[in-house]
Design an enzyme around this catalytic site. Structure first.
Site, PDB file in Angstrom:
ATOM      1  N   GLY A  47       0.827  -1.194   0.000  1.00 49.00           N
ATOM      2  CA  GLY A  47       0.000   0.000   0.000  1.00 49.00           C
ATOM      3  C   GLY A  47       0.862   1.245   0.000  1.00 49.00           C
ATOM      4  O   GLY A  47       2.020   1.210   0.428  1.00 49.00           O
ATOM      5  N   GLN A  80       2.822   9.914   1.461  1.00 45.69           N
ATOM      6  CA  GLN A  80       4.177   9.349   1.459  1.00 45.69           C
ATOM      7  C   GLN A  80       5.019   9.809   0.267  1.00 45.69           C
ATOM      8  O   GLN A  80       6.231   9.628   0.260  1.00 45.69           O
ATOM      9  CB  GLN A  80       4.111   7.813   1.452  1.00 45.69           C
ATOM     10  CG  GLN A  80       3.527   7.233   2.730  1.00 45.69           C
ATOM     11  CD  GLN A  80       3.427   5.726   2.633  1.00 45.69           C
ATOM     12  OE1 GLN A  80       2.441   5.201   2.139  1.00 45.69           O
ATOM     13  NE2 GLN A  80       4.455   5.025   3.085  1.00 45.69           N
ATOM     14  N   CYS A 103       6.415  -0.383   6.861  1.00 45.41           N
ATOM     15  CA  CYS A 103       5.957   0.787   6.112  1.00 45.41           C
ATOM     16  C   CYS A 103       7.102   1.246   5.222  1.00 45.41           C
ATOM     17  O   CYS A 103       8.248   1.302   5.669  1.00 45.41           O
ATOM     18  CB  CYS A 103       5.565   1.880   7.101  1.00 45.41           C
ATOM     19  SG  CYS A 103       5.040   3.402   6.314  1.00 45.41           S
ATOM     20  N   LEU A 104       6.781   1.599   3.987  1.00 51.34           N
ATOM     21  CA  LEU A 104       7.826   2.054   3.058  1.00 51.34           C
ATOM     22  C   LEU A 104       8.469   3.356   3.548  1.00 51.34           C
ATOM     23  O   LEU A 104       9.587   3.678   3.159  1.00 51.34           O
ATOM     24  CB  LEU A 104       7.241   2.256   1.653  1.00 51.34           C
ATOM     25  CG  LEU A 104       6.710   0.985   0.970  1.00 51.34           C
ATOM     26  CD1 LEU A 104       6.083   1.320  -0.375  1.00 51.34           C
ATOM     27  CD2 LEU A 104       7.816  -0.057   0.791  1.00 51.34           C
ATOM     28  N   HIS A 123      -4.008   1.274   7.966  1.00 47.64           N
ATOM     29  CA  HIS A 123      -2.634   1.806   7.932  1.00 47.64           C
ATOM     30  C   HIS A 123      -2.537   3.007   6.964  1.00 47.64           C
ATOM     31  O   HIS A 123      -1.952   4.038   7.308  1.00 47.64           O
ATOM     32  CB  HIS A 123      -1.682   0.668   7.514  1.00 47.64           C
ATOM     33  CG  HIS A 123      -0.242   1.053   7.377  1.00 47.64           C
ATOM     34  ND1 HIS A 123       0.751   0.523   8.189  1.00 47.64           N
ATOM     35  CD2 HIS A 123       0.396   1.885   6.517  1.00 47.64           C
ATOM     36  CE1 HIS A 123       1.920   1.035   7.825  1.00 47.64           C
ATOM     37  NE2 HIS A 123       1.735   1.865   6.811  1.00 47.64           N
ATOM     38  N   GLU A 124      -3.134   2.860   5.784  1.00 45.96           N
ATOM     39  CA  GLU A 124      -3.014   3.928   4.769  1.00 45.96           C
ATOM     40  C   GLU A 124      -3.841   5.161   5.128  1.00 45.96           C
ATOM     41  O   GLU A 124      -3.415   6.285   4.866  1.00 45.96           O
ATOM     42  CB  GLU A 124      -3.399   3.405   3.380  1.00 45.96           C
ATOM     43  CG  GLU A 124      -2.541   2.241   2.856  1.00 45.96           C
ATOM     44  CD  GLU A 124      -1.041   2.485   2.930  1.00 45.96           C
ATOM     45  OE1 GLU A 124      -0.597   3.641   2.835  1.00 45.96           O
ATOM     46  OE2 GLU A 124      -0.295   1.496   3.108  1.00 45.96           O
ATOM     47  N   HIS A 161      -1.911   7.314   7.337  1.00 49.54           N
ATOM     48  CA  HIS A 161      -0.959   8.178   6.611  1.00 49.54           C
ATOM     49  C   HIS A 161      -1.633   9.481   6.181  1.00 49.54           C
ATOM     50  O   HIS A 161      -1.048  10.558   6.284  1.00 49.54           O
ATOM     51  CB  HIS A 161      -0.439   7.472   5.355  1.00 49.54           C
ATOM     52  CG  HIS A 161       0.724   6.565   5.603  1.00 49.54           C
ATOM     53  ND1 HIS A 161       1.899   6.993   6.176  1.00 49.54           N
ATOM     54  CD2 HIS A 161       0.905   5.247   5.325  1.00 49.54           C
ATOM     55  CE1 HIS A 161       2.747   5.968   6.253  1.00 49.54           C
ATOM     56  NE2 HIS A 161       2.169   4.900   5.749  1.00 49.54           N
TER      57      HIS A 161
END
Ligand code: NI
Length: 170
Positions: free
Chosen positions: A46, A51, A93-94, A135-136, A139
């Site tokens: 995701g 991000q 997480c990226l 999670h997204e 963000h």
């Protein structure tokens, strides 16, 4: 198509709150295509626009990147309507490379979003998709999974992360 640089912790832009968008009035195709390419390249499940430094409520998710069940889902203005059950799964997480930790989330959620044509979708889901949506959306609200760590674990994370990324730039 273009790869976008992914912001990493502790970049303050990851703390910004993203604005709702109107997919019927704004062309989000290029953003979504570039975000998808960036996510697949980084081998993530995701990615939120926050991000990549874009403060719009846009997310891409694919729960099986490169696999048989691979399916790209762009979520515009995603929201959690309700949730139930406690899940405690390991997340990464990226934007926090090299670190993973267990985070408490809802097991099952009812979520709503729009697609690129502005059509509303409402689903009840569980498993990885339910966790990825939570999670997204975090963000988009300027939150990271490491915010959920206990004060002690968070302190350990900070030290370890700093050390790890200091070595990288040496
Ligand atoms: Ni993330």
């Amino acid at each position: 198509m273009a790869l976008m640089p992914i912001l990493t912790y502790p970049d303050s832009r990851l703390r910004e709150k993203a604005e709702p968008v109107d997919p019927t009035r704004e062309d989000l195709e290029t953003l979504v295509t570039d975000m998808a390419e960036t996510m697949y390249h980084a081998v993530g499940v995701g990615l939120a626009a926050t991000q990549v430094g874009v403060t719009k409520r846009v997310v891409v998710i694919d729960c099986d990147p490169g696999g048989e069940e691979s399916r790209l889902i762009p979520l515009i203005n995603p929201e959690i309507l309700s949730g139930e059950g406690d899940s405690f799964e390991e997340e990464g997480c990226l934007s926090v490379p090299g670190y993973a930790a267990k985070v408490k989330r809802f097991t099952r959620v009812r979520a709503r979003w729009q697609d690129l044509q502005g059509v509303a979708h409402e689903v009840e889901t569980d498993g990885l998709f339910a966790i990825a949506i939570q999670h997204e959306i975090d963000h988009l609200d300027g939150k990271l999974f490491v915010d959920y760590l206990s004060p002690l674990k968070r302190e350990l994370f900070r030290k370890r992360y700093k050390k790890m990324h200091a070595q990288e730039t040496e």
